[in-house]
Write a protein that holds these residues in place. Sequence first.
Motif, mmCIF file in Angstrom:
data_model
loop_
_atom_site.group_PDB
_atom_site.id
_atom_site.type_symbol
_atom_site.label_atom_id
_atom_site.label_comp_id
_atom_site.label_asym_id
_atom_site.label_seq_id
_atom_site.Cartn_x
_atom_site.Cartn_y
_atom_site.Cartn_z
ATOM 1 N N PRO A 250 0.638 -1.169 0.014
ATOM 2 C CA PRO A 250 0.391 -0.062 -0.154
ATOM 3 C C PRO A 250 0.842 1.266 -0.151
ATOM 4 C CG PRO A 250 0.058 -1.192 1.734
ATOM 5 C CD PRO A 250 0.491 -1.703 1.448
ATOM 6 N N ASP A 251 1.873 1.494 0.293
ATOM 7 C CA ASP A 251 2.239 2.540 0.639
ATOM 8 C C ASP A 251 4.025 2.701 -0.629
ATOM 9 O OD1 ASP A 251 3.999 0.302 2.261
ATOM 10 O OD2 ASP A 251 4.600 1.606 3.706
ATOM 11 N N ALA A 252 4.389 1.628 -0.618
ATOM 12 C CA ALA A 252 4.977 1.613 -2.482
ATOM 13 C C ALA A 252 5.147 2.725 -2.890
ATOM 14 C CB ALA A 252 4.889 0.581 -3.088
ATOM 15 N N GLY A 253 6.636 3.726 -2.607
ATOM 16 C CA GLY A 253 6.587 4.812 -3.678
ATOM 17 C C GLY A 253 5.775 6.201 -2.711
ATOM 18 N N PHE A 254 5.368 5.829 -1.633
ATOM 19 C CA PHE A 254 4.806 6.778 -0.476
ATOM 20 C C PHE A 254 5.763 7.408 0.029
ATOM 21 C CE2 PHE A 254 1.091 5.659 -2.712
ATOM 22 C CZ PHE A 254 0.070 6.075 -1.902
ATOM 23 N N ILE A 255 5.842 8.769 0.832
ATOM 24 C CA ILE A 255 6.482 9.455 1.332
ATOM 25 C C ILE A 255 6.739 10.629 2.712
ATOM 26 C CG2 ILE A 255 8.508 9.166 -0.763
ATOM 27 C CD1 ILE A 255 7.844 12.339 -0.948
ATOM 28 N N SER A 256 6.652 10.805 3.004
ATOM 29 C CA SER A 256 6.770 11.591 4.142
ATOM 30 C C SER A 256 7.011 13.346 3.594
ATOM 31 C CB SER A 256 7.321 11.289 5.479
ATOM 32 O OG SER A 256 7.177 12.384 6.815
ATOM 33 N N TYR A 257 6.273 13.977 4.232
ATOM 34 C CA TYR A 257 7.011 15.716 3.099
ATOM 35 C C TYR A 257 8.909 15.489 4.816
ATOM 36 C CZ TYR A 257 5.213 17.686 7.193
ATOM 37 O OH TYR A 257 5.038 17.689 8.953
ATOM 38 N N ASP A 258 8.344 15.245 5.095
ATOM 39 C CA ASP A 258 9.791 15.965 6.397
ATOM 40 C C ASP A 258 11.276 14.710 5.864
ATOM 41 O OD1 ASP A 258 8.645 13.698 7.651
ATOM 42 O OD2 ASP A 258 8.617 15.055 9.424
ATOM 43 N N ASP A 259 10.975 13.404 4.714
ATOM 44 C CA ASP A 259 12.117 12.468 4.974
ATOM 45 C C ASP A 259 12.974 13.410 4.639
ATOM 46 O OD1 ASP A 259 10.390 10.368 5.465
ATOM 47 O OD2 ASP A 259 10.043 9.818 3.457
ATOM 48 N N GLN A 260 14.669 13.262 4.738
ATOM 49 C CA GLN A 260 15.692 13.565 4.418
ATOM 50 C C GLN A 260 15.539 13.659 2.952
ATOM 51 O OE1 GLN A 260 18.895 12.322 6.877
ATOM 52 N NE2 GLN A 260 20.400 13.801 6.156
ATOM 53 N N GLY A 261 16.493 14.564 2.448
ATOM 54 C CA GLY A 261 16.474 14.488 1.137
ATOM 55 C C GLY A 261 15.575 14.916 0.106
ATOM 56 N N ARG A 262 14.265 14.545 0.442
ATOM 57 C CA ARG A 262 13.077 14.395 -0.235
ATOM 58 C C ARG A 262 12.818 15.888 -1.512
ATOM 59 N NH1 ARG A 262 11.894 9.592 -1.764
ATOM 60 N NH2 ARG A 262 11.863 8.668 0.087
#
Length: 350
Positions: A250-262
């Motif tokens: 379900p979360d493949a390719g999903f990210i958090s906006y505060d992930d480092q380097g995004r």
Amino acid sequence: MKLFSEPKRTLVVSSERMPGAILSSLYSAAMMPEPFIPNCIFLHSSYCQNETVRNAKSLPHWNPLCTQLGLNTNNIMFEYIDCKNPDIWVADFLKEQCRNPANHLLWVVDKSYERILPELSQLFSIFSSPGDSLCRLIIDKKYDNHKEFYYPGQRDPLSVDRQRQFSSASVKLENIPFIRLNAATMASGKITNDILSQTGKLLSPQILTIYPDRQNIQVGPHIIKMSPLLFAFYFWMVRLRKRSGNTFTPDAGFISYDDQGRSTEFLNIYRQYCDELSSHYEKTENALASGFPKDYFFEKVSLIKRTFNEVLGDIADAYVIHSIGKRHHTRYGIHLPPHLIQFISGDPDV
């Protein structure tokens, strides 16, 4: 995953809303015109990370529900789907299930997992038995996101008012139509791409095409145009989904906006559509100097959603950016299956 050898009445629940979705599905299955009472329940969710969530039996609402439905709690066995290749697992599960004609399967998908329905309906068409069903869990919008709602009429020892409130809720299972392949086709083993295409027509969304060179997005006959900033943002999110290559996680390719380097990833793409010396780029680079500000990220997600809704109307939901997971663990991305995303020139890394 090894299944039980005896005939089974299996309930599979695909949801991020655990454990509430388990109880809602069990209740709804028992309330159908032909009640479905399982002896085995499989949980398909990325949210199940501990025994309390994995096992609905630990909830104070479990025993009252079983008593209400006349279920023997000792006969219900739980399994948790936790595998590295869920696409393969689903096909293997259905093939194993249909080996015994006495087995019956009810697979319930709630709105948090609706993105898997096109692929799941195709697999049901090929591998399921005549008595198997694929359903969508429908819960009143008023209660759908209520963390303390499990099923209508639930007993709540802590709040009589809440118990009375939930008694008016509506929960039901909506049958998902799919084309069951005939026995002759199954026996011949001639499962062609044309057949797969036909089985998915009822639910499959159209292909999303990204034209990086032209900064255009196409869905069927519709062309979506956005500013260079929004196009770069959407391009970035779609590419993350495409590169994940996995439909049933379900979360493949999903990210958090505060992930480092995004923010750096995004700026590398935006730089292709905006002059680095321009005031627009400089303003964006300064805003993202310490990562994505929360408001900045959500503003772009909202603007993209508005643009897609204006052009695509009711079918826009499959293509916009969604959230998944609970508060403090929320991630964002595109639900569209990777095989329905294509880039036409201009993106050699895909």
